[in-house]
Write a protein that holds these residues in place. Structure first.
Motif, short mmCIF file in Angstrom:
data_model
loop_
_atom_site.label_atom_id
_atom_site.label_comp_id
_atom_site.label_asym_id
_atom_site.label_seq_id
_atom_site.Cartn_x
_atom_site.Cartn_y
_atom_site.Cartn_z
N VAL A 25 0.84 -1.22 -0.15
CA VAL A 25 0.13 -0.08 -0.24
C VAL A 25 0.93 1.40 -0.04
N PRO A 26 1.79 1.23 0.90
CA PRO A 26 2.68 2.68 0.87
C PRO A 26 3.45 2.86 -0.60
N GLU A 27 3.80 1.69 -1.02
CA GLU A 27 4.45 1.87 -2.45
C GLU A 27 3.50 2.25 -3.59
N ILE A 28 2.29 1.77 -3.52
CA ILE A 28 1.15 2.22 -4.41
C ILE A 28 0.92 3.71 -4.15
N ALA A 29 0.69 4.17 -3.07
CA ALA A 29 0.40 5.54 -2.70
C ALA A 29 1.44 6.38 -3.15
N ARG A 30 2.96 5.91 -3.23
CA ARG A 30 3.96 6.79 -3.49
C ARG A 30 3.96 6.83 -4.90
N THR A 31 3.68 5.72 -5.66
CA THR A 31 3.48 5.80 -7.08
C THR A 31 2.38 6.48 -7.58
N MET A 32 1.30 6.60 -7.20
CA MET A 32 0.05 7.42 -7.51
C MET A 32 0.37 9.04 -7.39
N GLY A 33 1.02 9.17 -6.20
CA GLY A 33 1.49 10.61 -5.91
C GLY A 33 2.41 11.20 -7.07
N LYS A 34 3.41 10.41 -7.23
CA LYS A 34 4.46 10.80 -8.40
C LYS A 34 3.77 10.83 -9.76
N ALA A 35 2.57 10.21 -10.04
CA ALA A 35 1.93 10.27 -11.22
C ALA A 35 1.14 11.38 -11.19
N MET A 36 0.24 11.63 -10.06
CA MET A 36 -0.38 12.92 -9.84
C MET A 36 0.34 14.14 -10.14
N ALA A 37 1.64 14.19 -9.51
CA ALA A 37 2.52 15.31 -9.70
C ALA A 37 2.91 15.56 -11.26
N GLN A 38 3.41 14.35 -11.96
CA GLN A 38 3.65 14.59 -13.39
C GLN A 38 2.55 15.07 -13.95
N LEU A 39 1.20 14.58 -13.72
CA LEU A 39 0.03 15.01 -14.50
C LEU A 39 -0.33 16.44 -14.36
N LYS A 40 0.07 16.91 -13.05
CA LYS A 40 0.04 18.35 -12.82
C LYS A 40 0.96 19.18 -13.38
N ASN A 41 2.23 18.84 -13.32
CA ASN A 41 3.19 19.52 -14.35
C ASN A 41 2.90 19.41 -15.64
N ALA A 42 2.43 18.39 -16.42
CA ALA A 42 2.07 18.40 -17.73
C ALA A 42 0.98 19.36 -18.12
N THR A 43 0.18 19.53 -17.35
CA THR A 43 -1.12 20.28 -17.47
C THR A 43 -0.64 21.82 -17.57
N ASN A 44 0.45 22.20 -16.37
CA ASN A 44 1.07 23.49 -16.31
C ASN A 44 1.58 23.83 -17.44
N ASP A 45 2.59 22.71 -18.23
CA ASP A 45 3.35 23.06 -19.29
C ASP A 45 2.41 23.36 -20.42
N ILE A 46 1.29 22.69 -20.81
CA ILE A 46 0.60 22.85 -21.59
C ILE A 46 -0.18 24.45 -21.62
N LYS A 47 -0.68 24.49 -20.39
CA LYS A 47 -1.22 26.04 -20.21
C LYS A 47 -0.18 27.07 -20.47
N SER A 48 1.05 26.92 -20.14
CA SER A 48 1.96 28.02 -20.29
C SER A 48 2.37 28.08 -21.86
N GLU A 49 2.52 27.02 -22.56
CA GLU A 49 2.78 26.79 -23.92
C GLU A 49 1.64 27.57 -24.70
N ILE A 50 0.28 27.27 -24.55
CA ILE A 50 -0.85 28.03 -24.83
C ILE A 50 -0.65 29.52 -24.78
N GLN A 51 -0.59 29.85 -23.49
CA GLN A 51 -0.42 31.46 -23.17
C GLN A 51 0.85 31.94 -23.95
N LYS A 52 1.84 31.33 -24.24
CA LYS A 52 3.18 31.83 -24.91
C LYS A 52 2.51 31.89 -26.44
N GLY A 53 2.05 31.10 -26.91
CA GLY A 53 1.40 30.99 -28.46
C GLY A 53 0.67 32.31 -28.43
N ALA A 54 -0.35 32.41 -27.47
CA ALA A 54 -1.24 33.47 -27.62
C ALA A 54 -0.54 34.85 -27.72
#
Length: 117
Positions: A25-54
């Motif tokens: 369970v702790p290993e699964i929770a750690r993996t899910m936390g890392k995946a959520m952080a990567q997803l958040k970083n990816a969405t922030n990158d996409i937002k910043s790219e769209i804003q730079k393009g605009a």
């Protein structure tokens, strides 16, 4: 969080604990936390790219808000013009008076016909 209540969350955690065991369970929770952080970083990158393009194309948030505000104002203006014209065309009191007059005429004409049956 996703419409899940406290009791439901406890039940889900119990099922996870039963399926994977307490050592995984702790290993699964750690993996899910890392995946959520990567997803958040990816969405922030996409937002910043769209804003730079605009911004590169000369669009910023203020000009977009002004543009959408102007479009919404024109839509409301068109709606009010259309609805205003239909409200002027349909005067209910005149229409009901005409309907009552036609109804009386039909009754006076059909009265003798109904009595013959």
């Amino acid at each position: 969080m996703f419409g899940i209540g406290g009791g439901e969350l406890v039940f889900i955690l119990f099922i996870v604990l039963m399926l994977f065991g307490s050592d995984k369970v702790p290993e699964i929770a750690r993996t899910m936390g890392k995946a959520m952080a990567q997803l958040k970083n990816a969405t922030n990158d996409i937002k910043s790219e769209i804003q730079k393009g605009a911004e590169a194309n000369g669009l910023d948030a203020r000009s977009l808000n002004n543009l959408t505000g102007n479009i919404n104002a024109e839509i409301e203006n068109a709606k009010s013009n259309l609805l205003g014209d239909t409200n002027n065309l349909l005067d209910i009191s005149d229409t009901t008076a005409e309907i009552d007059k036609v109804k009386e005429d039909i009754e006076s004409l059909s009265g003798p016909i109904k009595r013959q049956r």
